[in-house]
Every structure is written in C-alpha cells, then in structure tokens.
Design a protein around this motif. Sequence first.
Motif, short mmCIF file in Angstrom:
data_model
loop_
_atom_site.label_atom_id
_atom_site.label_comp_id
_atom_site.label_asym_id
_atom_site.label_seq_id
_atom_site.Cartn_x
_atom_site.Cartn_y
_atom_site.Cartn_z
N LEU A 1 0.82 -1.22 0.00
CA LEU A 1 0.00 0.00 0.00
C LEU A 1 0.85 1.26 0.00
O LEU A 1 0.44 2.29 -0.54
CB LEU A 1 -0.92 0.02 1.23
CG LEU A 1 -2.04 -1.02 1.29
CD1 LEU A 1 -2.74 -0.95 2.64
CD2 LEU A 1 -3.05 -0.81 0.16
N ASN A 2 2.02 1.17 0.61
CA ASN A 2 2.83 2.37 0.85
C ASN A 2 3.75 2.71 -0.33
O ASN A 2 4.82 3.27 -0.14
CB ASN A 2 3.65 2.18 2.13
CG ASN A 2 4.08 3.50 2.73
OD1 ASN A 2 3.32 4.47 2.72
ND2 ASN A 2 5.28 3.55 3.26
N ILE A 3 3.31 2.38 -1.54
CA ILE A 3 4.12 2.67 -2.72
C ILE A 3 4.25 4.18 -2.93
O ILE A 3 5.33 4.71 -3.20
CB ILE A 3 3.50 2.01 -3.97
CG1 ILE A 3 3.58 0.49 -3.84
CG2 ILE A 3 4.20 2.48 -5.25
CD1 ILE A 3 2.86 -0.26 -4.95
N PHE A 4 3.13 4.89 -2.81
CA PHE A 4 3.13 6.36 -3.00
C PHE A 4 2.35 6.99 -1.86
O PHE A 4 1.14 7.22 -1.96
CB PHE A 4 2.51 6.72 -4.35
CG PHE A 4 2.84 8.12 -4.81
CD1 PHE A 4 3.88 8.36 -5.69
CD2 PHE A 4 2.14 9.21 -4.31
CE1 PHE A 4 4.18 9.65 -6.10
CE2 PHE A 4 2.44 10.50 -4.71
CZ PHE A 4 3.48 10.72 -5.62
N PRO A 5 3.02 7.28 -0.74
CA PRO A 5 2.31 7.88 0.40
C PRO A 5 2.12 9.38 0.21
O PRO A 5 2.99 10.07 -0.33
CB PRO A 5 3.23 7.59 1.58
CG PRO A 5 4.59 7.50 0.98
CD PRO A 5 4.43 6.97 -0.42
N ILE A 6 0.97 9.88 0.62
CA ILE A 6 0.68 11.32 0.63
C ILE A 6 0.23 11.68 2.04
O ILE A 6 -0.73 11.10 2.56
CB ILE A 6 -0.41 11.70 -0.38
CG1 ILE A 6 0.04 11.40 -1.81
CG2 ILE A 6 -0.77 13.19 -0.25
CD1 ILE A 6 -1.01 11.71 -2.86
N TYR A 7 0.91 12.64 2.64
CA TYR A 7 0.58 13.07 4.00
C TYR A 7 -0.21 14.38 3.94
O TYR A 7 0.25 15.36 3.34
CB TYR A 7 1.85 13.26 4.83
CG TYR A 7 1.61 13.90 6.18
CD1 TYR A 7 0.94 13.22 7.19
CD2 TYR A 7 2.06 15.19 6.44
CE1 TYR A 7 0.73 13.80 8.44
CE2 TYR A 7 1.85 15.79 7.67
CZ TYR A 7 1.18 15.09 8.67
OH TYR A 7 0.96 15.67 9.89
N ILE A 8 -1.40 14.39 4.53
CA ILE A 8 -2.22 15.60 4.59
C ILE A 8 -1.98 16.27 5.94
O ILE A 8 -2.32 15.69 6.98
CB ILE A 8 -3.73 15.28 4.44
CG1 ILE A 8 -3.97 14.34 3.26
CG2 ILE A 8 -4.52 16.57 4.27
CD1 ILE A 8 -3.55 14.89 1.93
N PRO A 9 -1.40 17.47 5.96
CA PRO A 9 -1.08 18.10 7.25
C PRO A 9 -2.34 18.54 7.99
O PRO A 9 -3.33 18.93 7.37
CB PRO A 9 -0.24 19.31 6.83
CG PRO A 9 -0.68 19.61 5.44
CD PRO A 9 -1.02 18.29 4.82
N PRO A 10 -2.31 18.48 9.31
CA PRO A 10 -3.45 18.99 10.09
C PRO A 10 -3.53 20.50 9.95
O PRO A 10 -2.56 21.17 9.58
CB PRO A 10 -3.12 18.58 11.52
CG PRO A 10 -1.63 18.42 11.54
CD PRO A 10 -1.25 17.94 10.18
N LEU A 11 -4.69 21.06 10.29
CA LEU A 11 -4.92 22.48 10.09
C LEU A 11 -3.98 23.34 10.93
O LEU A 11 -3.61 24.43 10.53
CB LEU A 11 -6.38 22.81 10.43
CG LEU A 11 -6.96 24.11 9.86
CD1 LEU A 11 -6.72 24.21 8.37
CD2 LEU A 11 -8.44 24.20 10.18
N ARG A 12 -3.59 22.86 12.10
CA ARG A 12 -2.70 23.64 12.96
C ARG A 12 -1.31 23.80 12.35
O ARG A 12 -0.54 24.67 12.77
CB ARG A 12 -2.60 22.99 14.34
CG ARG A 12 -2.02 21.59 14.34
CD ARG A 12 -1.99 20.98 15.72
NE ARG A 12 -1.54 19.59 15.68
CZ ARG A 12 -2.33 18.57 15.44
NH1 ARG A 12 -3.62 18.77 15.24
NH2 ARG A 12 -1.85 17.33 15.42
N GLU A 13 -0.96 22.94 11.36
CA GLU A 13 0.34 23.04 10.70
C GLU A 13 0.28 23.87 9.43
O GLU A 13 1.30 24.07 8.77
CB GLU A 13 0.86 21.63 10.37
CG GLU A 13 1.22 20.81 11.59
CD GLU A 13 1.79 19.44 11.22
OE1 GLU A 13 2.04 19.21 10.01
OE2 GLU A 13 1.97 18.61 12.12
#
Length: 500
Positions: A350-362
């Motif tokens: 599953l972790n071939i193309f990871p995308i991290y969505i930052p929390p609003l506080r960041e």
Amino acid sequence: MLYEISQLLVSVPDSKKVLPNVLNTLHSIMGMKRGTITLLDPLTQELKIEAAHGLNDQEKERGHYEVGEGITGRVVETGKPIIVPCIGEEPLFLNRTKARREIEKKENISFICVPIMTGTIVYGALSVDRLFGDHISFEEDARLLTIIASNLAQAIKISRMMEDERNHLRDENITLKERLKDRYNSYNIVGSSNKMREVFMMIERVSGSDATVLIRGESGTGKELVANAIHYNSLRAEQPFIKVNCAALPETLMESELFGHEKGAFTGAIERRIGRFERAHGGTLFLDEIGSLNLNAQAKILRVLQERELERVGGDTNILVDVRIIAATNKLLEKALEEGNFREDLYYRLNIFPIYIPPLRERRTDILLLADYFLEVYSKKYNKDIRRISTPAIDMLMRYHWPGNVRELENCIERAVVLCTDHVIHSYYLPPTLQTSEASNTVASGSLHVAVATFEKELIIDALKTTSGHIAAAARLLGTTERIIGIRIKKYRINPKQYN
C-alpha cells in the motif's frame, strides 16, 4: 466638505464605488460645474475617466488619454498640478470629451488639474472647472483639490492593496487547481500554504499513473477529497470510483462487501452479490480507514493487489479484476505492525506512493482561506447576505488548535452563519470551544460586566479596522468622542497601528 468626502471614502472597501459621490459633493457644496476623476490603468498604462460630473456617458467614454498627452496626461506624467486660466487659449487642452461648448463660444473657463498620488506613485488625476470666484486665487483652488486628491490616493491605495491580496490568494489557489484539471467539481481542495502545495504537487504526479496510493492524516483533514482528486484526474476518470469505509463495516460482512458472495454461501445469502472490487473493475477503489481491517480481509486484499484476482465468498472461481487501490488511514500503521494488527507485506504494497495531509494547525495560513470559502458556501445555502468575518472572530479562528481539522472549521462556520443576524460573523457566533480567555482577553466569569466589555472591545476594533486605525474617525463612526475611545483603547490594550 472635506469631512463629508473623508466619510465617503471610508464607508466602503472599494473606493471606485464612491468616486461619483465625491464629485457630487464638490458640486453641491462648492458649485463645481464639471469635474472628472481619471485613473491610470496599471497594466495598459492608459488613462480613462473613472467618474465624472457634468458629462454624459458618451462624453465620459471619449475621455481616454496616454501618459503625457494633454493636460491630464501631463499632470500624471510629472506629478505636478497644472492651472489653465483660460482653456480656449491653452494648446495642451484637448477637449477630448467634447463637453465644453464654451470653447467654441470663446467664453473664459478656467481649468485646474491635480495628481492623485501618494509619495511618488501616481494613480491618476482630479480635474475641475474653477471652484472659487475671481476674488480667490487659483492657488487656493489647487490647494483644496490637492488635499482631496491626497485622500483619494490613500483610499485607492488601500482598495488596490486589498484587491491585490484577494486576487493573489485566489489566483494562487486557482493555478494549483488548474494543474489538476478541474474535472471533479465537488472535491474543492482549498489551500495555498507550502505544505498544501506539496500535496497538490504529489496529486499531480501520481494522478497519471496506476500506482497504489496511501493517504495519511488526522481525521477531518480531507483525505477523501484527495482521493477524489486523484481518481478524477487520472486515466480512469470515466470509470467507476467506489468508496468503502472499512471502519463502518462489521467484520462479519467485511469480506462479503469487498469481494461479494455466491448464493447460499451463508445464512441469508439468498442471491449472488457483486462485491466492491468487482464493481470498481476498470476504475478505482477507495479504502478509507484501512487500518480497521481484520487480518483475514487484509490477506485477501493483498492477494488482489499481487495477483489481480479474487474469489467470492462461497465460490471457487478466480475472477480477474483491474482496480487501482487508494487507501487512507488516520492511524499509525507502523505501531499496528509492531502490535501484530496489520500485515507487514500489505503495508509495503500500500505504501508505494504515500501522501501526508497536514493537520490544520500546521497550515494556519489556510484557515482564513477555508473560512472565507465555507462562509460563501453556507451564505448561499441559507440565503444570507454575510459579507465578512470580524477581526476578533478571525483572531479566535487563528488561535484555536483545531483538533477536528477542516471538518471542525466547516462546522464552526456553518453554525456561525445559521446564528448570524447581520452582515458580519462576530466572535460570539462561534462555538463555546473557541471562546477562550486567551482569545477574548477576559476571565471566564460569565458576568454582565465582562460580556459588555467584550462587546465594547469588538465594536472598537471593528471601527478601527474600518477607519484604517484612525482613532478620531473611529470615534465619529461610533458616535462618541476621541477622548473616550482613547481611554477604552488603553483599557483593552488595543493597538490601532496594526489596522493602518
């Protein structure tokens, strides 16, 4: 007259809307027969009459000049006023509007033109026929018009700065969205912060491939929106996009929902059922909250990823499927690996193309952008004319830590829109969780004294914001004296300069 003109210029954010009223005031109080406000287009460098008194629409339309052309063009070019005692004897006076028939009648008409400028920046020119009688010098006319032009320049400067800022935010966001081809109208990913730019870039890069994507981020950050964007900007956009919330499905039905079942496979299976994988054939399957899957379902998903085939529950036939997998989770899968709750081999598939969505506080720079977007959405939904968010309310939004992220912000704005009874979202329309002592600068006593003080402070801040930090103008706006406002500003520790 100067007081009335200054009040006009601070009455609305867009200075262009009040320019005709400025000329009408000159006419009504000073008896001005004709007057024009000509502004310089910063892109084309052409001068055009923006507002006029004593000219009809056709005459106004003819009022186009180049910089340096005629009296108006010369004033804009040099930044210095020009006084023409008799327009019939001045070769620079072009009479391009064809409004002054007095030239043909050889009547003595005096004309004064002054630059609208701040510092060395010239925005245009203000020109009028002579105001005072012959017993008053031309220099007095020019001095009065220079004061008015200075006020006009300040108002135009502020108006353009606000417009430029709005356009910059809008254009920046539109540019990022256009890269992803706006084929899916409802995904609405709003953001212009550096971290969101990285997300947009990742979406753009992965959309054209069939790579498996793992979207990670806290609850409420918009993982499903990112999945929408990837699918509807991929080569599979015209094919099915099937969504599964793994956390919402009971374990007993998980395999049947994902892979389908044959008739009689278990009690209650009265007919064959096509699973989500088969329904997504040729398209994309979005597995939300994949960290909630049991180990048995994980093993079967791993087989689909590796072999591109599956078996229905109770069946013995291999069914080939062509499905792209997009998974999402708000859990730490690495911790689940250590605890034995998540398969290591599936994690790496599953972790071939990871995308991290930052929390609003960041990404706090996106808070106001999102708030304005939700304000527009829910104002339309509830048919309300809400034009802005007050400064104290903005401060509260910016200081809050947003544990629920974008979803929580959206709910807050919807609540405020429902409660709002005027054209402004005030701080007291926001939920109690945002009404902290830090944000309101008060103790949480709930007394009448504190409530009145909070309301008074908000009114003063709004007035200072409207008058660009001008204390005297704010006092007039609130119908009180400058001394009283000064005392309150000191009491509530308000800094008027921050609203300049």
